[in-house]
Design a protein around this motif. Structure first.
Motif, short mmCIF file in Angstrom:
data_model
loop_
_atom_site.label_atom_id
_atom_site.label_comp_id
_atom_site.label_asym_id
_atom_site.label_seq_id
_atom_site.Cartn_x
_atom_site.Cartn_y
_atom_site.Cartn_z
N THR A 130 1.65 6.39 16.80
CA THR A 130 2.12 6.64 15.20
C THR A 130 2.34 5.17 14.91
N TYR A 232 -0.62 2.32 -1.34
CA TYR A 232 0.43 2.34 -0.28
C TYR A 232 0.42 0.93 0.31
N VAL A 236 -1.31 1.62 8.13
CA VAL A 236 -1.97 2.99 8.17
C VAL A 236 -3.06 2.86 9.16
N ARG A 282 -1.18 10.04 8.98
CA ARG A 282 -0.73 9.16 7.74
C ARG A 282 -2.08 9.16 6.66
#
Length: 311
Positions: A130, A232, A236, A282
Motif C-alpha cells: 500500500t 491529488y 498512487v 487508492r
C-alpha cells in the motif's frame, strides 16, 4: 489547447504518454537525451503539428518557452542493466532533474507529475504493498542508486508542494510491459520473450518463486493520465494486482511463443524483491481506475511487436 512537457519522451513509457496526450488534444513538448530512449519510439510523431521535441539532458538547466500546464518527469534508466551500468546518471536524473523541473513548474504554475516506482518499497515486508508502507530498501546495495533516486524524487516533490505550493502528483509504477520495450533491457518480459523467439534458454534468476504483477502499458498510461488530470498530491500505486511467480510467467511465454526453449536458473541478484503486488484501492477510489487488459491479451499484443524486433 493545454500544453504538456514530457521528459523521457523517447522511452518506453514516455513515448506512449506522448501518444496519449496528443490523442486527448494536448500540445506535447517531448524531451530526451536518448541515453536509454530511442528515436524510433517517437519518429511517427515528428510530422504532428502539436508535437515538438528537444534533445536535452534534463539534469542540466531546463528552459521551455511559452506556457506549460503540465510537466511529467519520466526520464530515468529503469531496468537493472541500465542503472547498474549508469549509477551516477541514474542518481542525477532522480535528483538534479526534479530540482530543475520543479523550479520550472513553479514558474509556469504547471502541475508536476513524477514517475516513481514500486521499487521504493524495496524487498517488502508488507504484502500487497500500500502507499502507506515506507519500504525496506538497502541504500548502499547495487539497487540503491535507483531505489533511493526515486525516493528522493518523492521527497523533493512533496517539499516543493508543501513549501512552495507547487501542484504535484506522484505515480508509483509497478511492472509494466508492452510494445516499445527494448529487447535487452534486462527485465523479465523482454528477456523471456526474445529468448523464446530465438529458441534460446530462458534464464531465471533465483528459483523462480519470486512474484511480480504485470500491467499492460495502455492501462498504466490511462491511470497516469487520470492522475495528472486530478488534483491529488499523495503517491498512487498504478499496476495490475494479478500476481504471478516468475517461473509461471516464463512458462506462459514459452507456451505463447510455441518455443522449445528450456528454463535455466542462475543466482538471484542481491536485494532482488521476493514479492511485488500493488494494492490499488487508492487508484480505484481517487481515479475510478482499474486495469482492463488481462495478461493473456496483453502478451498477445506484445508478442507481435517482439516478433518484428527479433527479425
Amino acid at each position: 489547447m493545454k500544453r504538456v512537457l514530457i521528459t523521457g519522451a523517447a522511452g518506453f513509457l514516455g513515448s506512449h504518454l506522448c501518444d496519449k496526450f496528443l490523442a486527448k488534444g494536448f500540445k506535447v513538448v517531448g524531451m530526451d537525451n536518448f541515453l536509454t530512449g530511442s528515436e524510433d519510439n517517437i519518429s511517427h510523431l515528428f510530422g504532428n503539428k502539436n508535437f515538438e521535441f528537444f534533445h536535452h539532458d534534463v539534469t542540466k538547466y531546463v528552459h521551455v518557452s511559452g506556457e506549460l500546464d503540465y510537466i511529467l518527469h519520466f526520464a530515468s534508466p529503469a531496468s537493472p542493466i541500465d542503472y547498474l551500468e549508469m549509477p551516477i546518471q541514474t542518481l542525477k536524473v532522480g535528483s538534479l532533474a526534479p530540482y530543475n523541473l520543479l523550479g520550472l513548474a513553479r514558474v509556469k504554475k504547471a502541475r508536476f507529475m513524477i514517475a516513481s516506482t514500486s521499487e521504493v518499497y524495496g524487498d517488502p515486508n508488507v504484502h500487497p504493498q500500500t502507499e502507506d508502507y515506507w519500504g525496506n530498501v538497502n541504500p548502499i546495495g547495487p539497487r540503491g542508486v535507483y531505489d533511493e533516486a526515486k525516493r528522493f524524487q518523492e521527497a523533493i516533490t512533496m517539499g516543493y508542494h508543501t513549501f512552495h505550493g507547487v501542484n504535484t502528483g506522484m505515480v508509483r509504477i509497478f511492472n509494466t510491459y508492452g510494445p516499445r520495450m527494448r529487447l535487452n533491457d534486462g527485465r523479465a518480459l523482454p528477456a523471456f520473450m526474445s529468448q523464446a523467439l530465438r529458441g534460446e534458454d530462458i534464464t531465471i534468476f533465483g528459483d523462480g518463486s519470486q512474484t511480480r504483477s504485470f500491467c499492460y502499458v495502455d492501462d498504466l498510461v490511462e491511470g497516469i493520465f487520470r492522475l495528472t488530470m486530478s488534483d491529488y498530491h499523495d503517491p498512487v500505486n498504478i499496476g495490475n494486482p494479478q500476481e504471478i511467480s516468475i517461473k509461471d510467467f516464463a512458462e506462459e511465454i514459452v507456451k505463447l511463443t510455441d518455443s522449445g526453449s528450456k528454463v535455466i536458473y542462475l543466482d538471484l541478484p542481491k536485494d532482488d524483491p521476493k514479492q511485488r503486488q500493488p494494492d490499488i484501492t487508492r487508484a480505484q477510489e481517487v481515479l475510478d481506475w482499474n486495469p482492463t487488459i488481462d495478461r493473456a491479451e496483453g502478451l498477445k499484443r506484445t508478442l507481435e511487436y517482439f516478433k518484428e524486433k527479433v527479425k
